[in-house]
Design a protein around this motif. Structure first.
Motif, PDB file in Angstrom:
ATOM      1  N   ALA A 150      23.442 -10.648  -0.465  1.00 37.22           N
ATOM      2  CA  ALA A 150      23.018  -9.856  -1.624  1.00 37.22           C
ATOM      3  C   ALA A 150      21.916 -10.547  -2.416  1.00 37.22           C
ATOM      4  N   ASP A 151      21.960 -11.876  -2.486  1.00 33.46           N
ATOM      5  CA  ASP A 151      20.937 -12.596  -3.255  1.00 33.46           C
ATOM      6  C   ASP A 151      19.562 -12.495  -2.607  1.00 33.46           C
ATOM      7  N   VAL A 152      19.526 -12.487  -1.274  1.00 28.49           N
ATOM      8  CA  VAL A 152      18.241 -12.311  -0.578  1.00 28.49           C
ATOM      9  C   VAL A 152      17.731 -10.886  -0.795  1.00 28.49           C
ATOM     10  N   ILE A 153      18.637  -9.924  -0.723  1.00 28.90           N
ATOM     11  CA  ILE A 153      18.245  -8.532  -0.968  1.00 28.90           C
ATOM     12  C   ILE A 153      17.721  -8.363  -2.387  1.00 28.90           C
ATOM     13  N   SER A 154      18.383  -9.011  -3.349  1.00 31.02           N
ATOM     14  CA  SER A 154      17.939  -8.923  -4.741  1.00 31.02           C
ATOM     15  C   SER A 154      16.512  -9.434  -4.897  1.00 31.02           C
ATOM     16  N   PHE A 155      16.191 -10.525  -4.203  1.00 29.95           N
ATOM     17  CA  PHE A 155      14.819 -11.043  -4.251  1.00 29.95           C
ATOM     18  C   PHE A 155      13.829 -10.047  -3.659  1.00 29.95           C
ATOM     19  N   ALA A 171      14.131  -6.922  -3.322  1.00 28.81           N
ATOM     20  CA  ALA A 171      14.093  -5.676  -4.097  1.00 28.81           C
ATOM     21  C   ALA A 171      13.305  -5.822  -5.389  1.00 28.81           C
ATOM     22  N   GLY A 172      13.085  -7.055  -5.814  1.00 31.90           N
ATOM     23  CA  GLY A 172      12.398  -7.281  -7.074  1.00 31.90           C
ATOM     24  C   GLY A 172      10.911  -7.486  -6.918  1.00 31.90           C
ATOM     25  N   ASP A 173      10.264  -7.790  -8.028  1.00 32.07           N
ATOM     26  CA  ASP A 173       8.811  -7.963  -8.010  1.00 32.07           C
ATOM     27  C   ASP A 173       8.399  -9.162  -7.173  1.00 32.07           C
ATOM     28  N   GLY A 174       9.273 -10.163  -7.081  1.00 31.73           N
ATOM     29  CA  GLY A 174       8.950 -11.339  -6.283  1.00 31.73           C
ATOM     30  C   GLY A 174       8.773 -11.055  -4.809  1.00 31.73           C
ATOM     31  N   GLY A 175       9.324  -9.923  -4.345  1.00 34.90           N
ATOM     32  CA  GLY A 175       9.216  -9.563  -2.934  1.00 34.90           C
ATOM     33  C   GLY A 175       8.029  -8.691  -2.595  1.00 34.90           C
ATOM     34  N   ARG A 176       7.106  -8.546  -3.531  1.00 43.23           N
ATOM     35  CA  ARG A 176       6.014  -7.577  -3.351  1.00 43.23           C
ATOM     36  C   ARG A 176       5.071  -7.915  -2.198  1.00 43.23           C
ATOM     37  N   TRP A 177       4.997  -9.193  -1.780  1.00 44.62           N
ATOM     38  CA  TRP A 177       4.036  -9.615  -0.756  1.00 44.62           C
ATOM     39  C   TRP A 177       4.730  -9.903   0.570  1.00 44.62           C
ATOM     40  N   VAL A 178       5.975  -9.487   0.682  1.00 39.45           N
ATOM     41  CA  VAL A 178       6.745  -9.699   1.909  1.00 39.45           C
ATOM     42  C   VAL A 178       7.050  -8.337   2.513  1.00 39.45           C
ATOM     43  N   THR A 179       6.483  -8.060   3.687  1.00 35.73           N
ATOM     44  CA  THR A 179       6.764  -6.780   4.330  1.00 35.73           C
ATOM     45  C   THR A 179       6.572  -6.890   5.837  1.00 35.73           C
ATOM     46  N   GLY A 180       7.253  -6.015   6.563  1.00 37.78           N
ATOM     47  CA  GLY A 180       7.169  -6.003   8.015  1.00 37.78           C
ATOM     48  C   GLY A 180       7.859  -7.192   8.661  1.00 37.78           C
ATOM     49  N   GLN A 181       8.733  -7.868   7.914  1.00 36.36           N
ATOM     50  CA  GLN A 181       9.340  -9.105   8.398  1.00 36.36           C
ATOM     51  C   GLN A 181      10.793  -8.874   8.856  1.00 36.36           C
ATOM     52  N   VAL A 182      11.198  -9.715   9.795  1.00 37.62           N
ATOM     53  CA  VAL A 182      12.604  -9.823  10.188  1.00 37.62           C
ATOM     54  C   VAL A 182      13.052 -11.210   9.744  1.00 37.62           C
ATOM     55  N   ILE A 183      13.917 -11.251   8.742  1.00 36.62           N
ATOM     56  CA  ILE A 183      14.317 -12.502   8.100  1.00 36.62           C
ATOM     57  C   ILE A 183      15.744 -12.841   8.499  1.00 36.62           C
ATOM     58  N   THR A 184      15.920 -14.011   9.093  1.00 36.36           N
ATOM     59  CA  THR A 184      17.257 -14.436   9.508  1.00 36.36           C
ATOM     60  C   THR A 184      17.978 -15.067   8.330  1.00 36.36           C
ATOM     61  N   VAL A 185      19.162 -14.538   8.043  1.00 36.15           N
ATOM     62  CA  VAL A 185      19.974 -15.010   6.919  1.00 36.15           C
ATOM     63  C   VAL A 185      21.335 -15.386   7.487  1.00 36.15           C
TER      64      VAL A 185
END
Length: 247
Positions: free
Chosen positions: A221-226, A228-242
Motif C-alpha cells: 500500500a505504501d508503494v501504491i500511495s507514492f 498515486a501521489g504527485d511524487g509518482g508523476r514521472w514514473v510510468t510504463g514500469q513494472v516494479i518488483t515489490v
C-alpha cells in the motif's frame, strides 16, 4: 446528482475488501483520497471497511461489481463518478489464483483464471481509459510469479504477464493526458493469496528476502500511495518488483 467534496481525489480499488485491497483503501483514505471499495462477493467486509474509514475521518463508499462483466464495470465507474464527481486513481487489484500443473490445467480452470485476471483487468483498464481524469493514476497489481518458475503457476503467471502488457500499452496511450500507468510485481504477502501456501513454502520465501520476512499489505500500500501521489508523476510504463528482494 453528484455529491460535493471540497478537497481530495477519488481512488477506485477493485478487490477492495481483500487483504491487500483493504489496506490500500485505508492507506489512500488516510492520505486524503476519497475511496471506492469495489467488491464482488465480500459485501459485509466491504461495508465494515467503509465504516472503519469513515470513523477515522475519511470518505468511502462500497460498490459491488463483477470485474468479468464489462457492463458491471462500466456501471461501477459511472456510479463512482455520480457520487464523487470524477475518478482520479484506479488500483486494478482484483485477481484469482487456482494452482494446477500444466498436465492438469483444464479449460475450466484456465477460463476462470483468465476471466478475472485478464478480461476483468482489461474491463477495468478500458473504463479507466475512458473515464479517468487527466493527470490520473493507474496501478495494476501483478505478481513475481511472472518472472519466477513455480510448478503449478502456469495459468496465473501467464494471466499476470498479460496484465503487465496491457499496462505498458496503456501508459503509451494515456500519457498524453498526463495519466501514469504502472504495474507492481507483488511478492509473497500475508495476509493475501500467499496465505494459502503451505507453511514450508512461506518459510522458504521469508528466508529468501534479505529482511527475513514475508511482505505485508502495508508494504504494498505504501508503494501504491507514492505512485498515486504527485511524487509518482514521472514514473510510468514500469513494472516494479515489490518483494523485499526475495526474487
Amino acid at each position: 446528482m453528484s455529491i460535493e467534496h471540497p478537497t481530495g481525489s477519488t481512488a477506485l480499488v477493485t478487490g477492495g475488501a481483500g487483504g491487500i485491497g483493504s489496506t490500500v483503501a485505508r492507506t489512500l483514505a488516510a492520505g486524503g483520497h476519497r475511496v471506492v471499495v469495489a467488491y464482488r462477493s465480500a459485501a459485509d467486509a466491504a461495508k465494515e471497511l467503509v465504516a472503519e474509514i469513515e470513523a477515522a475521518g475519511g470518505t468511502a463508499v462500497a460498490l459491488r461489481a463483477d470485474v468479468t462483466d464489462a457492463d458491471q464495470v462500466a456501471a461501477l465507474f459511472a456510479d463512482a463518478v455520480r457520487q464523487f464527481g470524477q475518478v482520479d486513481i484506479v488500483v486494478n487489484n482484483a485477481g484469482t489464483m487456482i494452482p494446477r500443473p500444466l498436465a492438469d490445467l483444464t479449460d475450466d480452470v484456465f477460463d476462470k483464471v483468465f476471466a478475472v485476471n485478464v478480461r476483468g483487468a482489461l474491463n477495468v483498464l478500458r473504463e479507466a481509459a475512458r473515464r479517468l481524469a487527466d493527470g490520473g493514476r493507474v496501478i495494476n497489481i501483478s505478481s513475481t510469479q511472472v518472472a519466477e518458475t513455480i510448478p503449478g503457476s502456469g495459468a496465473y503467471a501467464a494471466s499476470k504477464a498479460a496484465l503487465e502488457a496491457f499496462g505498458r500499452v496503456a501508459a503509451k496511450e494515456l500519457g498524453p493526458r498526463g495519466i501514469t500507468v504502472n504495474s507492481l510485481r507483488v511478492g509473497p504477502t500475508v495476509p493475501g493469496m500467499f496465505s494459502q501456501a503451505p507453511p514450508q513454502r512461506q518459510e522458504a520465501m521469508a528466508a529468501a528476502s534479505p529482511f527475513q520476512r514475508l511482505g505485508t499489505p502495508q508494504d504494498i500500500a505504501d508503494v501504491i500511495s507514492f505512485l498515486a501521489g504527485d511524487g509518482g508523476r514521472w514514473v510510468t510504463g514500469q513494472v516494479i518488483t515489490v518483494d523485499g528482494g526475495a526474487t
